[in-house]
Every structure is written in C-alpha cells, then in structure tokens.
Design a protein around this motif. Structure first.
Motif, mmCIF file in Angstrom:
data_model
loop_
_atom_site.group_PDB
_atom_site.id
_atom_site.type_symbol
_atom_site.label_atom_id
_atom_site.label_comp_id
_atom_site.label_asym_id
_atom_site.label_seq_id
_atom_site.Cartn_x
_atom_site.Cartn_y
_atom_site.Cartn_z
ATOM 1 N N TRP A 1 8.040 20.780 -6.160
ATOM 2 C CA TRP A 1 7.219 19.711 -5.595
ATOM 3 C C TRP A 1 7.951 18.907 -4.531
ATOM 4 C CZ3 TRP A 1 2.191 19.573 -6.527
ATOM 5 C CH2 TRP A 1 1.708 20.227 -7.655
ATOM 6 N N VAL A 2 9.221 19.203 -4.277
ATOM 7 C CA VAL A 2 9.995 18.403 -3.327
ATOM 8 C C VAL A 2 9.352 18.415 -1.942
ATOM 9 C CG1 VAL A 2 12.206 18.188 -2.131
ATOM 10 C CG2 VAL A 2 12.152 18.706 -4.578
ATOM 11 N N VAL A 3 9.092 19.611 -1.386
ATOM 12 C CA VAL A 3 8.545 19.710 -0.029
ATOM 13 C C VAL A 3 7.155 19.087 0.072
ATOM 14 C CG1 VAL A 3 7.835 21.303 1.793
ATOM 15 C CG2 VAL A 3 9.959 21.717 0.533
ATOM 16 N N PRO A 4 6.197 19.427 -0.845
ATOM 17 C CA PRO A 4 4.888 18.777 -0.750
ATOM 18 C C PRO A 4 4.958 17.260 -0.835
ATOM 19 C CG PRO A 4 4.774 20.663 -2.224
ATOM 20 C CD PRO A 4 6.213 20.453 -1.911
ATOM 21 N N LEU A 5 5.857 16.730 -1.671
ATOM 22 C CA LEU A 5 5.976 15.281 -1.802
ATOM 23 C C LEU A 5 6.517 14.645 -0.523
ATOM 24 C CD1 LEU A 5 7.286 14.887 -5.461
ATOM 25 C CD2 LEU A 5 5.077 14.167 -4.562
ATOM 26 N N VAL A 6 7.493 15.299 0.094
ATOM 27 C CA VAL A 6 8.044 14.776 1.346
ATOM 28 C C VAL A 6 6.985 14.796 2.441
ATOM 29 C CG1 VAL A 6 9.732 15.177 3.177
ATOM 30 C CG2 VAL A 6 10.422 15.350 0.778
ATOM 31 N N VAL A 7 6.257 15.897 2.533
ATOM 32 C CA VAL A 7 5.186 15.994 3.536
ATOM 33 C C VAL A 7 4.117 14.935 3.277
ATOM 34 C CG1 VAL A 7 3.340 17.454 4.433
ATOM 35 C CG2 VAL A 7 5.598 18.438 3.984
ATOM 36 N N GLY A 8 3.734 14.789 2.014
ATOM 37 C CA GLY A 8 2.737 13.787 1.671
ATOM 38 C C GLY A 8 3.202 12.385 1.998
ATOM 39 N N LEU A 9 4.489 12.107 1.764
ATOM 40 C CA LEU A 9 5.033 10.789 2.077
ATOM 41 C C LEU A 9 4.994 10.513 3.572
ATOM 42 C CD1 LEU A 9 6.474 8.204 1.199
ATOM 43 C CD2 LEU A 9 8.648 9.457 1.329
ATOM 44 N N ALA B 1 0.831 -1.209 0.000
ATOM 45 C CA ALA B 1 0.000 0.000 0.000
ATOM 46 C C ALA B 1 0.864 1.256 0.000
ATOM 47 C CB ALA B 1 -0.931 -0.010 1.199
ATOM 48 N N ALA B 2 2.030 1.202 0.657
ATOM 49 C CA ALA B 2 2.932 2.357 0.668
ATOM 50 C C ALA B 2 3.500 2.638 -0.721
ATOM 51 C CB ALA B 2 4.068 2.121 1.666
ATOM 52 N N LEU B 3 3.702 1.571 -1.512
ATOM 53 C CA LEU B 3 4.243 1.739 -2.862
ATOM 54 C C LEU B 3 3.162 2.057 -3.888
ATOM 55 C CD1 LEU B 3 6.787 -1.235 -2.934
ATOM 56 C CD2 LEU B 3 7.327 1.195 -2.733
ATOM 57 N N ALA B 4 1.906 1.779 -3.551
ATOM 58 C CA ALA B 4 0.811 1.939 -4.515
ATOM 59 C C ALA B 4 0.699 3.355 -5.091
ATOM 60 C CB ALA B 4 -0.506 1.514 -3.877
ATOM 61 N N PRO B 5 0.817 4.428 -4.291
ATOM 62 C CA PRO B 5 0.715 5.773 -4.886
ATOM 63 C C PRO B 5 1.795 6.049 -5.927
ATOM 64 C CG PRO B 5 0.404 5.884 -2.511
ATOM 65 C CD PRO B 5 0.870 4.495 -2.811
ATOM 66 N N VAL C 1 12.650 1.894 -15.179
ATOM 67 C CA VAL C 1 12.575 3.049 -14.281
ATOM 68 C C VAL C 1 13.444 2.841 -13.046
ATOM 69 C CG1 VAL C 1 10.539 2.258 -12.999
ATOM 70 C CG2 VAL C 1 11.018 4.693 -13.172
ATOM 71 N N TYR C 2 13.611 1.581 -12.612
ATOM 72 C CA TYR C 2 14.498 1.330 -11.474
ATOM 73 C C TYR C 2 15.932 1.716 -11.828
ATOM 74 C CZ TYR C 2 10.496 -1.630 -10.245
ATOM 75 O OH TYR C 2 9.240 -2.105 -9.995
ATOM 76 N N GLY C 3 16.317 1.451 -13.083
ATOM 77 C CA GLY C 3 17.658 1.838 -13.518
ATOM 78 C C GLY C 3 17.852 3.335 -13.527
ATOM 79 N N VAL C 4 16.828 4.067 -13.968
ATOM 80 C CA VAL C 4 16.915 5.532 -13.967
ATOM 81 C C VAL C 4 17.025 6.061 -12.546
ATOM 82 C CG1 VAL C 4 15.681 7.654 -14.526
ATOM 83 C CG2 VAL C 4 15.694 5.761 -16.153
ATOM 84 N N ILE C 5 16.221 5.492 -11.631
ATOM 85 C CA ILE C 5 16.264 5.928 -10.232
ATOM 86 C C ILE C 5 17.626 5.642 -9.626
ATOM 87 C CG2 ILE C 5 15.315 5.490 -7.934
ATOM 88 C CD1 ILE C 5 12.626 4.931 -9.296
ATOM 89 N N ALA C 6 18.180 4.460 -9.940
ATOM 90 C CA ALA C 6 19.481 4.087 -9.380
ATOM 91 C C ALA C 6 20.591 5.027 -9.853
ATOM 92 C CB ALA C 6 19.823 2.647 -9.760
ATOM 93 N N ASP C 7 20.427 5.596 -11.046
ATOM 94 C CA ASP C 7 21.463 6.468 -11.602
ATOM 95 C C ASP C 7 21.229 7.946 -11.308
ATOM 96 O OD1 ASP C 7 22.735 4.293 -12.685
ATOM 97 O OD2 ASP C 7 21.655 4.403 -14.583
ATOM 98 N N THR C 8 20.175 8.252 -10.561
ATOM 99 C CA THR C 8 19.840 9.647 -10.276
ATOM 100 C C THR C 8 20.307 10.020 -8.879
ATOM 101 O OG1 THR C 8 17.887 9.485 -11.695
ATOM 102 C CG2 THR C 8 17.972 11.333 -10.152
ATOM 103 N N ASP C 9 21.121 11.077 -8.778
ATOM 104 C CA ASP C 9 21.561 11.516 -7.458
ATOM 105 C C ASP C 9 20.577 12.531 -6.885
ATOM 106 O OD1 ASP C 9 22.099 13.958 -8.730
ATOM 107 O OD2 ASP C 9 24.218 13.471 -9.019
ATOM 108 N N GLY C 10 20.835 12.967 -5.671
ATOM 109 C CA GLY C 10 19.934 13.886 -4.990
ATOM 110 C C GLY C 10 19.768 15.207 -5.718
ATOM 111 N N ALA C 11 20.862 15.724 -6.276
ATOM 112 C CA ALA C 11 20.792 17.013 -6.974
ATOM 113 C C ALA C 11 19.911 16.915 -8.217
ATOM 114 C CB ALA C 11 22.201 17.469 -7.357
ATOM 115 N N GLU C 12 20.074 15.810 -8.992
ATOM 116 C CA GLU C 12 19.260 15.637 -10.196
ATOM 117 C C GLU C 12 17.793 15.461 -9.835
ATOM 118 O OE1 GLU C 12 22.180 13.537 -13.459
ATOM 119 O OE2 GLU C 12 21.378 12.298 -11.854
ATOM 120 N N ALA C 13 17.529 14.700 -8.761
ATOM 121 C CA ALA C 13 16.140 14.480 -8.345
ATOM 122 C C ALA C 13 15.494 15.799 -7.922
ATOM 123 C CB ALA C 13 16.089 13.468 -7.207
ATOM 124 N N SER C 14 16.230 16.610 -7.154
ATOM 125 C CA SER C 14 15.692 17.892 -6.708
ATOM 126 C C SER C 14 15.433 18.820 -7.883
ATOM 127 C CB SER C 14 16.665 18.557 -5.724
ATOM 128 O OG SER C 14 16.831 17.755 -4.572
#
Length: 653
Positions: free
Chosen positions: A182-190, A142-146, A163-176
């Motif tokens: 949307w970073v803060v709303p997503l963290v709060v929502g999580l 259920a946590a992964l469902a959203p 997509v797992y490969g893309v996530i594995a190759d993405t660092d924090g700076a690229e993700a931000s």
C-alpha cells in the motif's frame, strides 16, 4: 435577518477592485495568457517546477470553463462546503460509533463533541469574516482528516498521544514493512489530496468569500455565549463532584475506567480538529518526561556485584512478563475450577506464589513500584532513580522492552519512561488500552527474533494487555471457549450487573489466551537450552461485582484489586546450575509476598545484587525481610484494608 450566512459568503466582494472593474473577457484573456507562459517556462521553481505545472494546468482548465465572477463565487462556495464536510467526517464518525456502542450516556457523549465542532467552526468563520483568513486552519485540518478517519475506522477511537508515540518510534523500514504493497498507492493518494486541497484553497481565496449581515453577528455571538455557558456548567460540575467525593462509601477512589470521560475538556479533546492541539501538548509532555528520566537514569549507578560462583559463562536469558488486570482466583494454575490455564498447569518447572499482592490497584502506579527500588514511604513519588532495566544493563545484559500497551498518554507515560531505559523498545499497538488493537500474541514473533540473535546475556520485558477491559478485545475468537461472552462492539457497563455473566466469561477467555501466550514464550526459552528463567506478575487485580462491590473494574478498595497472579518458570539448565535454589523458591508458595519483590528476585535469578538495599528481598533467598505489604492509598494490605474493602463477603465464582 438578512440573507442566509452561506449566501452571504457566496456574494462577497473581490479582493482586487481593479479586477472587478476589468471586463470579464479581457481579464480572462489576460490571465489565461499569463498562465500559459508560466506553464511553458516551468515557473522558475527548479526541482518543484512539476508541481507548479500541475497547479497551473488545473487553473487553466478552470479558466477554460469561462465562469463569470458570480459563478466563480458559487463554485467557491460549493468547494468551501466540501472542505467543511471533509474536516467534519471524523467527528461525525466518532459520534456514530458512540451512538451505536453501549455507553451510559450515549446521546450526550455523541452530541457534545459534534456540537462543539459546529460552534467552533461557526466562531472561526464569524471572527474571520473573509473565508480566506480561515483557510490557514481549515486546509491543514482537512489534510489531516483522512488520516483521522481511517484511524477511527480501524480502532473506533480518536487518535492521541498513544499513536503519536508509536509513529515517533517507527522508522522508514518498519513503516514500509507494515504498509507493504500500500506504500505507493498511499503516496499517490496523498499527493493528489494535497493538490486538490491546494487548488480548492486557491479558488476560495480568489473568490474572496465574505460572510456579512446579521446572521454572522447572531451565529458568532450565539456560539461564544454557548461555549461560555458550557465552560461555566463544567466548572460547577467539578465543584459538586469534589464536594461529594469524600462521602463515597468503602474508600472508593475516582480512577476513571470509562473509555469516554465526561466534561468540556475531554469532549473538546475528542472533537476533530479542535482537540489536536491538546493531544499534541500531552504528547510533548510525554516526550519531556522521557528526556528527563533518561538523563537521570544515565547518571545512576546501581553498584552491581555478582554473587559468588553465579556469574555464568553460559548464555543467560531472563524474561519478565508484566501482566494486566490479573486475578489468581480465575486462573486454574492458582486453584480456579475452570480450566483457564491448561497449558501452564501441565508445564514443568513452574513455581507459583499463591498469596501475592500488588503495590497499587492501577497500572500507572503498580508497574513503577514493581520495577523500581523506591522505599515504601515514597510509593507515589516519581522515580528518582533508574529501574531494574538499567540494573541489568549495568550487569552486562542486552535489554529489550516489548509492549502491546500504549506508548504515550496519561496512563502510559509513567511506564514508558522506564521502557526507554532498554537498549531496544518495540511498541506494537496503534491504540491504547481503550480499544481493540494488537493482541499479546503479536509479541511472540519479536521475542523469537530477539532470542535468535544468540547474545550471551539478554533481559527481555514483555508488557502485555492481558485481561484489561473490554476483555473481548484481548483474545481472538478462536479462544472464546466460555459463553455467553462480551463482544468487540460492547462497551461494558461496570456499574450495573446486567452483563456480569458475559463479563466473567470474557475475562476467563482472556486468561485462556494469556495461558497460550505465556506457554509459547516459555517454549521458546526452553528450546534455547540455555540458563533461562521467566517471571510473570500482573500489575493489579480486577473486581467483577464481588461481594458488596457494586461495580467491576479496579482502582478502589477491594482485595481482589490488589491480589495478583505471580509465578516463575525455571529451565532445566537453570535448575542444574543452581541446585537447591528452586526448593527455596518453592517454600514461598503459600507465604504472603508482594509484587514489589520482583526487582530483587529478578536480579537474584540472574545471579547478582545491587549495592543499595531494597524494601523487599529476593524470594529465592533462604530468609526474607518480612517487609510489610504496603499498598497505595490504604497502607498495610493485611491490616489497614480490613473493613474497608467492598468484597469482604465470599467471592462470586
């Protein structure tokens, strides 16, 4: 039959007999007093005390509602229903997309993952009996469902190794940078989601819902029998398919081009959350292949030696663009009537190879053949040495790999293991070739950024999605010049010619966009004023119901599946530094050549050779080796494919 199974869950017994015997008023008073003391003290959890306070506060609110045990079980049953609904949303959405798309068997393809989901859910709850035992599976799912839900909304495909490969190759700076505001709303929502799931799990655990009665036995046994029946039918179907395969005409190969492959295992892999372990295992296999090839590539020495007088002190830029699903007869640059390549046709410095063929008719075979030095007799073997990327590294070039293709998967891993040889890799697509993700033009800002570094020697590979089906996914609407064309919502039927006009128009629109991307890349190189060259070669071709071919796509015996567009662009500085070299390349314009000559031609453009010989020689040399144009599965393209290809009749314009 007994009570309905959900009523049985709501009427389960409590975990602690003594709590059942304690009067409700005394128990509530005792429990609330204990929780308030913990809330005031912080619970002794150090830095995590705030999270515990949050959960205790939520629990106090629940206790203040003064629910009796029977009502507590009823609330827990409702929460369980909400939990099951949450983790069922992704498979429901996926089935809806299949039903509303154009597919050969939409009802079966939509219902099978949904049916498997229901059967496995009933089997899990039935085997556990007590729901709290199943929470170890239900809550993480259920946590992964959203996340799966939003991915489906974005790409209309389930997540997977790509997509797992893309996530594995993405660092924090690229993700931000990608998420932006949307970073803060997503963290709060999580955080809120995890807190809600933790509270829900706690209430279900405390109520100790228990599924009992004959309904549990019937549904559990029925689920097991149906799953076993599906497995038997699937194995029988595989045996029948194997038996009839040699009888297929014209040497057709069974390369599946459908977005949705039939069978129990693919259906199970699509079903969320039950397919997640298989998806993860495929990603792990991809990672292991990367590690093994990286280790082998690091040990290999190409023995680079520069040609006399060609180790330039000027800045050197060599770019390779690997096209996808290219047909030269649909490019105006190669003689097509339609103006599909207006910019390249007007561009100076281009040398075309009008009779080029690929070594294979599928990407996972064609690209490694293009980039490695394997001998012809080992065409289908895994690469035993590094690729041309490592050859350029050993020649002192900074190497880059930019891709709109998937980073991992059954079709992607044979190429991405080669990409990992580069000093830097950027996979910009969140979906593989099956969906509408990034466009090839998204690579241009990255290319500009790399060129702006000003490094003396740069070798850059752009691996594009070009004209891969669905063709409408490969270009923006502003490039829809030829109509009527396929839409983004269409799932083209490659077996029936009902959409053939829309398919051909959409294909030509994708070529028009490729023309735009390639011309923009060439312009960037030209502006540097350096010793620059760009080579383009498509991995394989594509059939569009040509001649007697009763289908579109690739991966079968058709000449158009092997003929590919291939050309060079040479900067003015390159031509001045290498007088007469362009003329030697021009001589090959109408000669039969193979895309397997890309490796030695690239090193020749840079001005160096490697110690071990290649089956094909540099196209820029005065004399060639005359090597046969071997292709996978058939042998000699010019001899062995004759009489087997379905497009022996004139091609359809």
């Amino acid at each position: 039959m007994g009570h309905h199974w959900f009523v049985g869950l709501a009427g389960g017994c409590s975990e602690r007999a003594e709590e059942e015997q304690r009067s409700f008023g005394d128990h509530l008073s005792w429990h609330r007093s204990r929780q308030r003391k913990l809330f005031e003290s912080g619970g002794g959890f150090g830095p995590l005390f705030s999270f515990q306070r949050l959960f205790i506060a939520m629990d106090l609110v629940h206790n203040d509602l003064r629910l009796p045990p029977r009502a507590t079980r009823a609330v827990a049953a409702v929460l369980l229903g909400a939990l099951l609904l949450l983790l069922s949303i992704p498979v429901l959405l996926d089935s809806w997309f299949v039903l509303t798309g154009r597919h050969e068997e939409p009802l079966r393809m939509a219902l099978m993952p949904l049916l498997l989901h229901g059967l496995l859910l009933a089997l899990l709850l039935g085997l556990c009996g007590r729901v709290r035992r199943a929470l170890w599976v239900l809550v993480p799912a259920a946590a992964l469902a959203p996340f799966e839900f939003f991915y489906l909304l974005q790409y209309r495909l389930p997540s997977g190794p790509h997509v797992y490969g893309v996530i594995a190759d993405t660092d924090g700076a690229e993700a931000s940078s990608w998420l932006g505001p949307w970073v803060v709303p997503l963290v709060v929502g999580l955080v809120l989601l995890l807190a809600a799931l933790a509270w829900t799990a706690r209430q279900i655990h405390r109520a100790d819902l228990y599924w009992r009665g004959r309904s549990r036995l019937l549904l559990t046994g029925g689920s097991m029998m149906l799953l076993l029946l599906f497995a038997v039918l699937d194995m029988a179907s595989d045996r029948v398919d194997t038996a009839i395969r040699p009888a297929l005409p014209n040497g057709y190969l069974q390369h599946s081009l459908s977005t949705f492959n039939p069978g129990l295992v693919p259906d199970l892999q699509r079903s969320f959350p039950w397919g997640l372990p298989m998806r993860w295992q495929h990603f792990r296999e991809h990672q292991q292949a990367l590690a093994a090839h990286r280790e082998a590539a690091a040990r290999h020495d190409f023995g680079v030696r520069w040609r006399s007088g060609q180790e330039s002190s000027q800045r050197q830029l060599v770019v390779l663009v690997i096209g996808e699903t290219g047909r030269p007869d649909r490019w105006h640059l190669f003689g097509a009537a339609r103006a599909t390549t207006p910019k390249l046709s007007a561009r100076a410095g281009i040398v075309t190879f009008n009779d080029a063929v690929s070594g294979a008719s599928a990407t996972r075979e064609a690209v490694p053949l293009m980039l490695t030095r394997r001998p012809p007799e080992q065409m289908l073997s895994p690469p035993s040495e590094a690729s041309v990327v490592s050859a350029f590294k050993q020649a002192g070039f900074k190497t880059y790999w930019l891709s709109t293709q998937g980073a991992a998967g059954a079709h992607e891993t044979p190429i991405s293991v080669l990409a990992r040889e580069a000093d830097e890799q950027h996979f910009v697509n969140g979906v593989d070739y099956r969906g509408a993700g990034a466009l090839d033009g998204d690579l241009l800002p990255l290319l500009q950024k790399i060129l702006a570094k000003g490094e003396d020697k740069q070798f850059i590979v752009l691996h594009t999605l070009g004209s891969h089906m669905n063709y409408a996914h490969r270009y923006p609407l502003s490039f829809e010049l030829f109509k009527p064309a396929l839409s983004h919502q269409d799932n083209p039927d490659i077996w029936r010619p009902v959409q053939v006009e829309e398919m051909r128009n959409a294909y030509d629109n994708s070529v028009l966009y490729t023309d735009h991307v390639l011309d923009a890349a060439i312009e960037m190189l030209a502006r540097t004023g350096g010793h620059a060259s760009l080579m383009y070669a498509a991995d394989h071709g594509e059939a569009l119901h040509d001649g007697n071919c009763k289908r579109a796509g690739h991966g079968f015996a058709a000449a158009v599946n092997y003929r590919v567009p291939m050309f060079l662009w040479l900067s003015e500085r390159w031509q001045r530094d290498r007088p007469g070299s362009k003329d030697l390349l021009e001589r090959r314009r109408h000669e039969p050549v193979s895309a397997m000559a890309v490796f030695p031609t690239l090193t020749g453009l840079a001005g160096f050779d490697i110690a071990a010989p290649h089956a094909h020689t540099d196209l820029g040399l005065a004399t060639g080796s005359g090597a046969r144009r071997l292709v996978t599965h058939f042998g000699d393209f010019d001899k062995d494919l004759a009489g087997k290809q379905c497009d022996s009749q004139p091609l359809v314009p």
